[in-house]
Scaffold this motif. Structure first.
Motif, short mmCIF file in Angstrom:
data_model
loop_
_atom_site.label_atom_id
_atom_site.label_comp_id
_atom_site.label_asym_id
_atom_site.label_seq_id
_atom_site.Cartn_x
_atom_site.Cartn_y
_atom_site.Cartn_z
N LYS A 366 -5.74 -16.56 9.38
CA LYS A 366 -6.28 -16.34 10.74
C LYS A 366 -5.22 -16.63 11.81
O LYS A 366 -5.13 -15.93 12.82
N SER A 380 -7.75 -5.74 18.48
CA SER A 380 -8.48 -5.38 17.27
C SER A 380 -7.75 -4.26 16.55
O SER A 380 -6.94 -3.54 17.15
N ASN A 382 -8.57 -1.16 13.47
CA ASN A 382 -9.45 -0.46 12.53
C ASN A 382 -8.58 0.37 11.59
O ASN A 382 -7.69 1.09 12.05
N GLU A 398 -14.95 -2.94 -2.18
CA GLU A 398 -16.06 -3.76 -1.69
C GLU A 398 -15.61 -5.20 -1.48
O GLU A 398 -15.92 -5.83 -0.47
N GLN A 401 -13.11 -5.41 1.53
CA GLN A 401 -13.80 -5.31 2.82
C GLN A 401 -14.40 -6.66 3.22
O GLN A 401 -14.30 -7.07 4.38
N THR A 402 -15.00 -7.33 2.25
CA THR A 402 -15.57 -8.65 2.52
C THR A 402 -14.49 -9.66 2.89
O THR A 402 -14.65 -10.44 3.85
N PHE A 404 -11.44 -9.09 4.10
CA PHE A 404 -10.81 -8.76 5.37
C PHE A 404 -11.72 -9.04 6.57
O PHE A 404 -11.24 -9.19 7.70
N SER A 405 -13.03 -9.07 6.33
CA SER A 405 -13.97 -9.32 7.44
C SER A 405 -13.79 -10.73 8.02
O SER A 405 -14.31 -11.03 9.10
N ASN A 406 -13.05 -11.59 7.32
CA ASN A 406 -12.78 -12.94 7.81
C ASN A 406 -11.70 -12.97 8.89
O ASN A 406 -11.45 -14.02 9.49
N LYS A 411 -11.70 -4.18 11.43
CA LYS A 411 -12.74 -3.37 10.81
C LYS A 411 -12.10 -2.47 9.77
O LYS A 411 -11.17 -1.71 10.07
N THR A 413 -12.79 0.42 6.83
CA THR A 413 -13.67 1.43 6.25
C THR A 413 -13.15 1.83 4.88
O THR A 413 -11.98 2.18 4.74
#
Length: 541
Positions: A366, A380, A382, A398, A401-402, A404-406, A411, A413
């Motif tokens: 982070k 941000s 994407n 899957e 994605q989880t 990287f959401s931290n 975002k 896709t």
């Protein structure tokens, strides 16, 4: 021939042949005279000069044959060449060919090897494997369009003697000549079919133990049929192998258990756990690494090292391999897979490993992410994550994605596409981030390291580092005959790649397969031809 190098090859180079016995499993067995084999992706090409994927390699490697063949424990054995010798300076190889035939009865000669090698390095062919021949005299100049194809350092002395001249010694050259890029090719057949050559099973000639039949270029079923013209046809014991593409793991396992398939790949903890105590389960170690490439040419923010490092640090590889993959695959230790080679008793991954580039630290991720966003002037980001549409490809995207959401403001896709489409998009730079995989061609770290040089044909993300390039170049050039220096070059190159996070290694593949007791003798190799059916047998009921 023994390598002059004192580098000792590790356990990953050993071939394994399975000799199965019934284990009381309730799944039904086929009574077919053919072995029924599952593939998770379609066949891409039968062109030995153009193939890039493991499925095509298996088909081409079982239907064609080069000078030498993969052997157990990182050895090679005679193929079309009955014997060979190497000059004292290590720069001239002379291969003595046996009398063998193409599938149409036409003799295979040294001229077919000359033509095949010339076609591989010819820039018009656009072979991504042409770099394998870069030690052959004039190969690099030919590939760059700066010398005629006829100047390649390979010539036929009569019909059954092939002489190869290298521009510098190459300790692993014997492994190179066993690969598809060095297979013979019949000039008249290539010219007859033109752009359609090897795009379907009829537009080909074969000189190996099997012929490919029933592939029209797009369908998901085909067969390896015994080649009666093969010089060793009497020792090929099966009529053939029928291949079926089945991408859904549950459907594939059901087909295995109902006797429609003799083999299938297991996916995930549940499937592997079901066969954990069964002798039908075979965990096949592969000299492979799956990793993320970031498109620095298309997305300038990927040029920022802090962003690349943050994306790597937020991935818990141990959790991913254990809880998501659950198939025995192991967390990546770097770009080079474990067991590729040793020097003075130390495995390459241990010598080069610093944990940099493959560690998990969410809080540090982070911090670097925030720093990287500030440096590129963004709040941000994407991007699209490209991967195969196989069960493993989908579970990988899957999980990522989880993970990287931290990272705040990110975002991702997921885009899962057919294997062939993913390859094409990767090669053409049509991606933001892509899950790539590499299976070592031969048991030497350079098989991985050469991928990511600035001008590497498989460097799809276009990461570039001059120091890395020089170290790899020295390992292949000025230090190629000095074992200690060459080892240090490659170790230091790996450290640079990881410290700069040129790619993001994810895991080293272990392939869990279940195979019916009636089938035996199939050989698995961690490098080169991964699956060899020439010694396969089917037990009689």
């Amino acid at each position: 021939m023994k390598m002059k190098s004192v580098v000792k090859l590790g356990v990953v180079g050993a071939a394994s042949a399975f000799l199965l016995a019934a284990c009381g499993n309730s799944s039904k067995e086929s009574t077919s005279k053919y072995i029924n084999w599952q593939e998770s992706a379609g066949l891409n090409t039968l062109d030995a000069s153009k193939l890039t994927d493991s499925e095509s390699m298996v088909m081409v490697g079982n239907s064609n044959e080069g000078l030498l063949l993969n052997g157990p424990d990182n050895t090679v054995k005679p193929g079309v060449a009955e014997s060979y010798k190497v000059s004292k300076d290590g720069k001239t190889y002379t291969f003595n060919l046996r009398h063998s035939k193409w599938s149409n009865g036409k003799p295979v000669t040294a001229k077919d090897f000359v033509y095949g090698w010339q076609r591989t390095v010819n820039p018009k062919t656009a072979s991504q494997y042409s770099y394998l021949l870069d030690h052959v005299k004039n190969a690099t100049e030919i590939s760059a369009g700066k010398a005629p194809v006829s100047s390649l350092g390979v010539k036929a002395e009569g019909d059954y003697k092939l002489v190869v001249t290298l521009n510098r010694p190459q300790s692993y050259f014997k492994y190179i000549v066993a690969m598809a890029a060095c297979y013979p090719q019949d000039k008249s057949t290539v010219e007859k079919y033109g752009s359609a050559y090897a795009t379907n099973s009829k537009a080909m000639l074969y000189n190996g133990p099997f012929k490919v039949e029933g592939w029209n270029g797009t369908n998901d079923t085909w067969t390896l049929v015994k080649n009666k013209e093969y010089y060793n046809a009497s020792k090929v014991k099966v009529a053939g192998i029928k291949f079926t593409v089945q991408k859904d793991a549950n459907t594939a396992l059901n087909q295995y258990e109902t006797g429609q398939l003799d083999e299938t790949t297991l996916v995930g903890q549940q499937q592997v756990g079901k066969y954990k105590s069964s002798s039908e389960l075979h965990n096949v170690k592969q000299a492979s690494t799956f990793y993320l490439e970031m498109n620095e040419k298309a997305d300038s923010y990927f040029k920022n090292a802090n962003i690349r490092k943050a994306l790597s640090l937020v991935i818990d590889r141990d959790q991913f391999t254990k809880d998501t993959l659950g198939d025995g695959s192991t967390s990546a230790q770097g770009i080079v897979s474990p067991g590729m080679s040793q020097y003075k008793g130390v495995d390459f991954t241990k010598a080069a490993g610093t944990k940099t580039g493959v560690s998990y630290n969410a809080s540090e991720a982070k911090k670097l992410w925030a720093k990287g966003l500030k440096e590129v002037g963004k709040k941000s980001i994407n991007f699209t994550l490209l991967a195969d549409d196989t069960p493993q490809g989908k579970s990988t995207t899957e999980y990522l994605q989880t993970a990287f959401s931290n990272l705040p403001g990110l975002k991702v896709t997921a885009l899962n596409v057919p294997y062939k489409t993913r390859l094409t998009r990767s090669q053409n730079g049509q991606f933001d981030m892509v899950v790539s995989g590499w299976y070592a061609d031969f048991p030497d770290p350079i098989s991985f390291m050469s991928l990511l040089t600035s001008d590497g044909s498989y460097n799809n993300g276009k990461w570039s580092n001059a120091k890395y390039d020089k170290l790899v170049k020295d390992a292949e050039g000025s230090d190629s005959n000095n074992t200690a220096k060459r080892w240090d070059d490659l170790v230091n190159a790996e450290k640079i790649l990881m410290s700069d996070q040129g790619v993001i290694p994810l895991y080293h593949k272990v392939q869990p397969n279940v195979i019916k007791p009636r089938v035996s003798g199939v050989q698995f190799f961690p490098t080169g031809l991964s699956t060899d059916f020439r010694d396969a047998t089917i037990s009689k009921k």
